[in-house]
Design a protein around this motif. Sequence first.
Motif, PDB file in Angstrom:
ATOM      1  N   PHE A 167       9.829 -45.730 -30.275  1.00  0.00           N
ATOM      2  CA  PHE A 167       9.727 -45.830 -28.825  1.00  0.00           C
ATOM      3  C   PHE A 167      10.937 -46.549 -28.227  1.00  0.00           C
ATOM      4  CE2 PHE A 167       4.841 -45.652 -29.317  1.00  0.00           C
ATOM      5  CZ  PHE A 167       4.863 -44.279 -29.197  1.00  0.00           C
ATOM      6  N   GLN A 168      11.512 -47.537 -28.959  1.00  0.00           N
ATOM      7  CA  GLN A 168      12.731 -48.198 -28.497  1.00  0.00           C
ATOM      8  C   GLN A 168      13.868 -47.195 -28.400  1.00  0.00           C
ATOM      9  OE1 GLN A 168      14.002 -51.449 -27.738  1.00  0.00           O
ATOM     10  NE2 GLN A 168      11.867 -52.021 -27.329  1.00  0.00           N
ATOM     11  N   HIS A 169      14.005 -46.350 -29.423  1.00  0.00           N
ATOM     12  CA  HIS A 169      15.048 -45.335 -29.428  1.00  0.00           C
ATOM     13  C   HIS A 169      14.879 -44.379 -28.238  1.00  0.00           C
ATOM     14  CE1 HIS A 169      17.997 -42.483 -30.895  1.00  0.00           C
ATOM     15  NE2 HIS A 169      17.049 -41.524 -30.968  1.00  0.00           N
ATOM     16  N   LEU A 170      13.623 -43.911 -27.995  1.00  0.00           N
ATOM     17  CA  LEU A 170      13.378 -43.001 -26.862  1.00  0.00           C
ATOM     18  C   LEU A 170      13.659 -43.692 -25.540  1.00  0.00           C
ATOM     19  CD1 LEU A 170      10.088 -41.218 -27.962  1.00  0.00           C
ATOM     20  CD2 LEU A 170      12.375 -40.241 -27.888  1.00  0.00           C
ATOM     21  N   ALA A 171      13.317 -44.966 -25.427  1.00  0.00           N
ATOM     22  CA  ALA A 171      13.591 -45.700 -24.188  1.00  0.00           C
ATOM     23  C   ALA A 171      15.094 -45.745 -23.923  1.00  0.00           C
ATOM     24  CB  ALA A 171      13.016 -47.104 -24.288  1.00  0.00           C
ATOM     25  N   GLU A 172      15.929 -46.004 -24.985  1.00  0.00           N
ATOM     26  CA  GLU A 172      17.390 -46.022 -24.809  1.00  0.00           C
ATOM     27  C   GLU A 172      17.892 -44.658 -24.362  1.00  0.00           C
ATOM     28  OE1 GLU A 172      18.805 -47.242 -28.563  1.00  0.00           O
ATOM     29  OE2 GLU A 172      18.205 -49.344 -28.352  1.00  0.00           O
ATOM     30  N   LEU A 173      17.369 -43.590 -24.990  1.00  0.00           N
ATOM     31  CA  LEU A 173      17.838 -42.243 -24.645  1.00  0.00           C
ATOM     32  C   LEU A 173      17.516 -41.906 -23.188  1.00  0.00           C
ATOM     33  CD1 LEU A 173      16.884 -40.179 -27.833  1.00  0.00           C
ATOM     34  CD2 LEU A 173      19.121 -41.060 -27.192  1.00  0.00           C
ATOM     35  N   TYR A 174      16.277 -42.135 -22.776  1.00  0.00           N
ATOM     36  CA  TYR A 174      15.893 -41.766 -21.416  1.00  0.00           C
ATOM     37  C   TYR A 174      16.586 -42.662 -20.399  1.00  0.00           C
ATOM     38  CZ  TYR A 174      12.335 -38.478 -22.981  1.00  0.00           C
ATOM     39  OH  TYR A 174      11.701 -37.399 -23.524  1.00  0.00           O
ATOM     40  N   HIS A 175      16.821 -43.932 -20.741  1.00  0.00           N
ATOM     41  CA  HIS A 175      17.537 -44.820 -19.838  1.00  0.00           C
ATOM     42  C   HIS A 175      18.950 -44.309 -19.594  1.00  0.00           C
ATOM     43  CE1 HIS A 175      18.433 -48.548 -17.746  1.00  0.00           C
ATOM     44  NE2 HIS A 175      19.545 -48.672 -18.483  1.00  0.00           N
ATOM     45  N   GLY A 176      19.605 -43.862 -20.663  1.00  0.00           N
ATOM     46  CA  GLY A 176      20.951 -43.316 -20.495  1.00  0.00           C
ATOM     47  C   GLY A 176      20.949 -41.970 -19.810  1.00  0.00           C
ATOM     48  N   TYR A 177      19.985 -41.104 -20.182  1.00  0.00           N
ATOM     49  CA  TYR A 177      19.973 -39.751 -19.617  1.00  0.00           C
ATOM     50  C   TYR A 177      19.658 -39.763 -18.122  1.00  0.00           C
ATOM     51  CZ  TYR A 177      19.113 -34.806 -19.033  1.00  0.00           C
ATOM     52  OH  TYR A 177      19.172 -33.503 -18.604  1.00  0.00           O
ATOM     53  N   HIS A 178      19.067 -40.821 -17.644  1.00  0.00           N
ATOM     54  CA  HIS A 178      18.775 -40.917 -16.210  1.00  0.00           C
ATOM     55  C   HIS A 178      20.044 -40.754 -15.385  1.00  0.00           C
ATOM     56  CE1 HIS A 178      17.067 -42.240 -12.439  1.00  0.00           C
ATOM     57  NE2 HIS A 178      17.944 -43.236 -12.374  1.00  0.00           N
ATOM     58  N   ALA A 179      21.143 -41.409 -15.841  1.00  0.00           N
ATOM     59  CA  ALA A 179      22.413 -41.303 -15.115  1.00  0.00           C
ATOM     60  C   ALA A 179      22.979 -39.892 -15.205  1.00  0.00           C
ATOM     61  CB  ALA A 179      23.420 -42.316 -15.687  1.00  0.00           C
ATOM     62  N   ILE A 180      22.855 -39.245 -16.393  1.00  0.00           N
ATOM     63  CA  ILE A 180      23.365 -37.875 -16.568  1.00  0.00           C
ATOM     64  C   ILE A 180      22.608 -36.928 -15.637  1.00  0.00           C
ATOM     65  CG2 ILE A 180      23.627 -35.996 -18.228  1.00  0.00           C
ATOM     66  CD1 ILE A 180      25.474 -38.351 -18.749  1.00  0.00           C
ATOM     67  N   GLN A 181      21.305 -37.075 -15.590  1.00  0.00           N
ATOM     68  CA  GLN A 181      20.502 -36.176 -14.756  1.00  0.00           C
ATOM     69  C   GLN A 181      20.846 -36.321 -13.287  1.00  0.00           C
ATOM     70  OE1 GLN A 181      17.627 -36.993 -12.709  1.00  0.00           O
ATOM     71  NE2 GLN A 181      16.828 -34.907 -12.450  1.00  0.00           N
ATOM     72  N   ARG A 182      21.036 -37.533 -12.809  1.00  0.00           N
ATOM     73  CA  ARG A 182      21.412 -37.752 -11.406  1.00  0.00           C
ATOM     74  C   ARG A 182      22.790 -37.189 -11.123  1.00  0.00           C
ATOM     75  NH1 ARG A 182      20.274 -43.677  -9.237  1.00  0.00           N
ATOM     76  NH2 ARG A 182      20.865 -42.582  -7.324  1.00  0.00           N
ATOM     77  N   TYR A 183      23.690 -37.289 -12.096  1.00  0.00           N
ATOM     78  CA  TYR A 183      25.049 -36.772 -11.905  1.00  0.00           C
ATOM     79  C   TYR A 183      25.037 -35.252 -11.763  1.00  0.00           C
ATOM     80  CZ  TYR A 183      29.820 -35.277 -13.021  1.00  0.00           C
ATOM     81  OH  TYR A 183      31.023 -34.663 -12.986  1.00  0.00           O
ATOM     82  N   THR A 184      24.210 -34.555 -12.578  1.00  0.00           N
ATOM     83  CA  THR A 184      24.221 -33.084 -12.562  1.00  0.00           C
ATOM     84  C   THR A 184      23.362 -32.492 -11.447  1.00  0.00           C
ATOM     85  OG1 THR A 184      22.440 -33.095 -14.186  1.00  0.00           O
ATOM     86  CG2 THR A 184      24.690 -32.891 -15.028  1.00  0.00           C
ATOM     87  N   GLU A 185      22.370 -33.256 -10.984  1.00  0.00           N
ATOM     88  CA  GLU A 185      21.439 -32.704 -10.006  1.00  0.00           C
ATOM     89  C   GLU A 185      21.733 -33.135  -8.584  1.00  0.00           C
ATOM     90  OE1 GLU A 185      19.224 -30.493 -10.711  1.00  0.00           O
ATOM     91  OE2 GLU A 185      19.497 -30.551 -12.869  1.00  0.00           O
ATOM     92  N   GLU A 186      22.365 -34.306  -8.411  1.00  0.00           N
ATOM     93  CA  GLU A 186      22.566 -34.829  -7.067  1.00  0.00           C
ATOM     94  C   GLU A 186      24.024 -34.661  -6.658  1.00  0.00           C
ATOM     95  OE1 GLU A 186      21.194 -38.815  -6.935  1.00  0.00           O
ATOM     96  OE2 GLU A 186      19.131 -38.308  -7.547  1.00  0.00           O
ATOM     97  N   PRO A 187      24.285 -34.586  -5.390  1.00  0.00           N
ATOM     98  CA  PRO A 187      25.671 -34.316  -4.925  1.00  0.00           C
ATOM     99  C   PRO A 187      26.620 -35.488  -5.141  1.00  0.00           C
ATOM    100  CG  PRO A 187      24.201 -34.664  -3.053  1.00  0.00           C
ATOM    101  CD  PRO A 187      23.334 -34.604  -4.251  1.00  0.00           C
ATOM    102  N   PHE A 188      26.113 -36.714  -5.182  1.00  0.00           N
ATOM    103  CA  PHE A 188      26.986 -37.876  -5.340  1.00  0.00           C
ATOM    104  C   PHE A 188      26.520 -38.701  -6.530  1.00  0.00           C
ATOM    105  CE2 PHE A 188      26.883 -36.877  -0.776  1.00  0.00           C
ATOM    106  CZ  PHE A 188      28.222 -36.593  -0.574  1.00  0.00           C
ATOM    107  N   SER A 189      27.495 -39.323  -7.188  1.00  0.00           N
ATOM    108  CA  SER A 189      27.169 -40.154  -8.350  1.00  0.00           C
ATOM    109  C   SER A 189      27.509 -41.611  -8.029  1.00  0.00           C
ATOM    110  CB  SER A 189      27.969 -39.700  -9.583  1.00  0.00           C
ATOM    111  OG  SER A 189      27.750 -40.589 -10.644  1.00  0.00           O
ATOM    112  N   PHE A 190      26.613 -42.504  -8.501  1.00  0.00           N
ATOM    113  CA  PHE A 190      26.817 -43.936  -8.271  1.00  0.00           C
ATOM    114  C   PHE A 190      27.484 -44.624  -9.471  1.00  0.00           C
ATOM    115  CE2 PHE A 190      23.243 -42.613  -5.649  1.00  0.00           C
ATOM    116  CZ  PHE A 190      23.605 -43.137  -4.411  1.00  0.00           C
ATOM    117  N   HIS A 191      27.823 -43.852 -10.468  1.00  0.00           N
ATOM    118  CA  HIS A 191      28.400 -44.415 -11.686  1.00  0.00           C
ATOM    119  C   HIS A 191      29.887 -44.084 -11.770  1.00  0.00           C
ATOM    120  CE1 HIS A 191      24.076 -44.200 -12.638  1.00  0.00           C
ATOM    121  NE2 HIS A 191      24.318 -45.274 -13.408  1.00  0.00           N
ATOM    122  N   LEU A 192      30.631 -44.996 -12.407  1.00  0.00           N
ATOM    123  CA  LEU A 192      32.068 -44.773 -12.627  1.00  0.00           C
ATOM    124  C   LEU A 192      32.261 -43.687 -13.673  1.00  0.00           C
ATOM    125  CD1 LEU A 192      33.265 -48.483 -12.720  1.00  0.00           C
ATOM    126  CD2 LEU A 192      33.511 -46.867 -10.838  1.00  0.00           C
TER     127      LEU A 192
END
Length: 1127
Positions: A886-911
């Motif tokens: 579950f720790q491993h899955l939590a790390e993956l989903y925490h990171g993928y959250h930024a990827i998903q926002r980058y590909t789905e939303e028009p603007f990205s808040f990450h460098l």
Amino acid sequence: MRAVLTWRDKAEQCVYDLAFKPDGTQLILAAGNRLLVYDTSDGTLLQPLKGHKDTVYCVAYAKDGKRFASGSADKSVIIWTSKLEGILKYTHNDSIQCVSYNPVTHQLASCSSSDFGLWSPEQKSVSKHKSSSKITCCSWTNDGQYLALGMFSGVISIRNRNGEEKVKIERPGGSLSPLWSICWSPSREEHNDILAVADWGQKLSFYQLSGKQIGKDRSLNFDPCCLSYFTKGEYILLGGSDKQVSLFTKDGVRLGTVGEQNSWVWTCKVKPDSNYVVVGCQDGTISFYQLIFSTVHGLYKDRYAYRDSMTDVIVQHLITEQKVRIKCKELVKKIAIYKNRLAVQLPEKILIHELYSDDSLDMRYRMKEKIVRKFECNLLVVCADHIILCQEKRLQCLSFSGVKEREWQMESLIRYIKVIGGPPGREGLLVGLKNGQILKIFVDSLFAIVLLKQATAVRCLDMSASRNKLAVVDENDTCLVYDIHTKELLFQEPNANSVAWNTQCEDMLCFSGGGYLNIKASTFPVHQQKLQGFVVGYNGSRIFCLHAFSMSAVEVPQSAPMYQYLDRKMFREAYQIACLGVTDTDWRELAMEALEGLEFETAKKAFTRVQDLRYLELINSIEERKKRGETNNDLFLADVFSYQGKFHEAARLYKRSGHENLALDMYTDLRMFEYAKDFLGSGDPKETKMLITKQADWARNINEPKAAVEMYISAGEHGKAIEISGDHGWVDTLIDIARKLDKAEREPLLMCAHYFKKLDNPGYAAETYLKIGDLKSLVHLHVDTQRWDEAFALGEKHPEFKDDIYVPYAQWLAENDRFEEAQKAFHKAGRQGEAVRVLEQLTHNAVVESRFNDAAYYYWMLSMQCLDIAQDPAQKDVMLGKFHHFQHLAELYHGYHAIQRYTEEPFSFHLPETLFNISRFLLHSLTKDTPLGISKVNTLFTLAKQSKALGAYKLARHAYDKLQGLHTPARFQKSIELGSLTIRSKPFQDSEELVPLCYRCSTNNPLLNNLGNVCINCRQPFVFSASSYEVLHLVEFYLEEGITDEEAVSLIDLEAPRHKRENKWQEIASNTSQTLRLDETLDSMGDDDPFTAKLSFEMFHSEDYELLVLQHTCCPYCRRRIDDPSP
């Protein structure tokens, strides 16, 4: 049928034709060369009209009454107005034979010896048409569409309104039977137009519009000169060389003579819509007659036979209104009906018919016998096997074969005769004479029996059903009723023209006269109501009345005689009258009167008729009580009065009969408590309490709840008082009741607590539960009202309620998105499995709904839950495995959250560097199975874009190559294809600035690492920042022997020793200036670790962490609030 001469006049010349004004007020005659205008009411000659120079042969009036036309031997046609003024004249080449107006269009047809013309007011000229023969007569159809022309050659030519021939009828007689008069039937009842034709071949014929003959020619034995229909087409008038006018049916059956004349009859017409006939003759005589059609009919009980159209007999069932027509095709002179027999006298024979069956509703008659003889008689009577002929003073009895069997000679003229029944062949006749004698004759006896003799002539008589009474109407319009056996005059009534006994009730008769119907029962006064006509029968509630020419059955309620019997308490006789026919109200009144008179048998029958089950049950109960020996009529009558609503009378009877308790029960049931108190016993508390309780029930039912509550409390019915107070939300009343009740009265106190809880007053409910010591209900109260502090306090004192508190608390927390607290509550309640299942479901929902940040948080919580469960040695290995998973899955989903926002939303808040690091981290972590919701395409696409932007061209080319082998969304296709092409122009190498460094062995690792997120040299796992995903300056180390885990943790938590702070500012003086410089090199190692902050098994740069905490007011990973003191 009789013809009565109204007036007569004589003109100087022959009357060839005549016409009535449509309203019947004037008569236009063609006499000589003049027109004579008469007033039809009295035969006054109003005005002669001169305009023609020769004999006027024909005249016709338009249907609208505005104008009439005349035609003359001077070859001219003159059109006159209704004001007797000539307005138009036109001529033909020969003398005018006939004229006729179209009944619809008012087009005028004028016919001469060689042609005919059609003129209408709209035309300027007359359209003329040649004729092959002399036209003698013409007639328009009812609808005005066709004109029939009768020729001297015997031919009939039917033309349309334009004069075109449509049908030509060549008759067998030809020129030997010249036509002299034709006329279309004006009847609206016929489906086809019928043309009546009279010719000098002495025949009467009928034709359809198509030219087809109807029936056979009828011989006339004279030369007809004129033919005309009655207004409705029911009869035909014919006149001619026989010097008389004859009346025929519409089928051509001769009915009789209207009036005999001294010369040929050239014209005869019927006054519109009347029975008046005018006749014009060769010698100039004008006669005006009124035809009187007498009523020929017969009646027996509910069957009425009468003459119709002079040649038919109609038998009508007066009850069912069924009718049957018997066509005799000859003039019907007399009709008699008795049981299943029907006798009809025709001019030369008598026909006897009988019913097919004995069914009282059968209306089918068949011929039984025929007596072919001519009889002269005034009255005709039929019996089962005989017919009786009455001629003045003589009665003759004939068998159906025509043999005279008996004859009776009376002393005076016979005025009335009636069959009064009897065995077949032995029937009795009731005969009334002009001298006042009333006799009874039996058809099988030669002797007449004198019943009685009165001074006045008999006009009408009838015998009662039991043959005990005789009713006679005399010539003075007096109805006299006699007792047949004693010859005593029982009573007499004036103003009577006919009388009839009721066939179903011995003591009832009715008589009519003076526009009134009189009904008399027994010796009671007469009941009158308006009725026109003559009473001829009285059966039950139906009175058969003959008015004018129609028989009708009048339904007469027998209410008046019934009430006359009721006034004298004659209930059985009143019931017999009611059975004849009264209203439902009368039946109910009879039932009530009989019930009060304790005549239960009659009352039961009457209540059965009105279907009143309530009173029938009362009668049955009284009868049962009588069978058991009860004889107190006062008690029975009291029950009757109570049912009728006469309560005070019932109470007095109950008291008189010694049953005060019944009066008490009655008043209590009626909520008449003030009266009920008068019948209480010696102050029995039970009775008083019962009375108060019932009074409270009544107050409750009539929506007086306050009064009901007070009464219930005083009666000790606390449950009902609590129920009403609770339903109406009266908390104050409930508090008073609850505090006054003893704690032993558990049920009412529980009801109070229930309503306190329902009315949102948990404090009072808790007080009540404490009063009765119901701790379990108190726990449920705290839980239901979410008063958790009180619940926890109670749980501490009573651990047995732990599950009842913490499980609902955990569910409530989970429903309110407070999952961490919910887990603790589940944990406290010992429901570890439920905690895990709730979190697993929430995690799955977050992944499905693409809420990957929430999914990471839920997986982290799951791992913590597993870590808590791992404290159990039996589950340690399994739970630790799940913890790492579950720790491993939590790390993956925490990171993928930024990827998903980058590909789905028009603007990205990450460098870009952060997105690059995250995509590398995910790419190296997804070496085996890909968790639900994480897209490799999105990860590679982000990696390719950021690698290209940051100069990692080799890695970008690898990412684009990988994307070519995956199924990519359409929105990425163009970008991927363009990126794959443009990356080819870039160097095949990665920027050295991006290459990660292992802080353990100082080895530069490639950006694309086949081993994953570990060093390729020393296999040391990289530790990433949970925000920027940079490799942190952290190295794994192992404890020396002798140092326990707890000592190591305490050493790590110790603060590093700090050097004494010195002044960091240095003063520097020069020739021109004096400066102050901050020396930052001093004590730089004394600060906290500048690289990392450790929390929730994840690492952050301290600056990043502080910034994220300020943004979210909690840890960005585990969401622990900054003000939470727990570790």
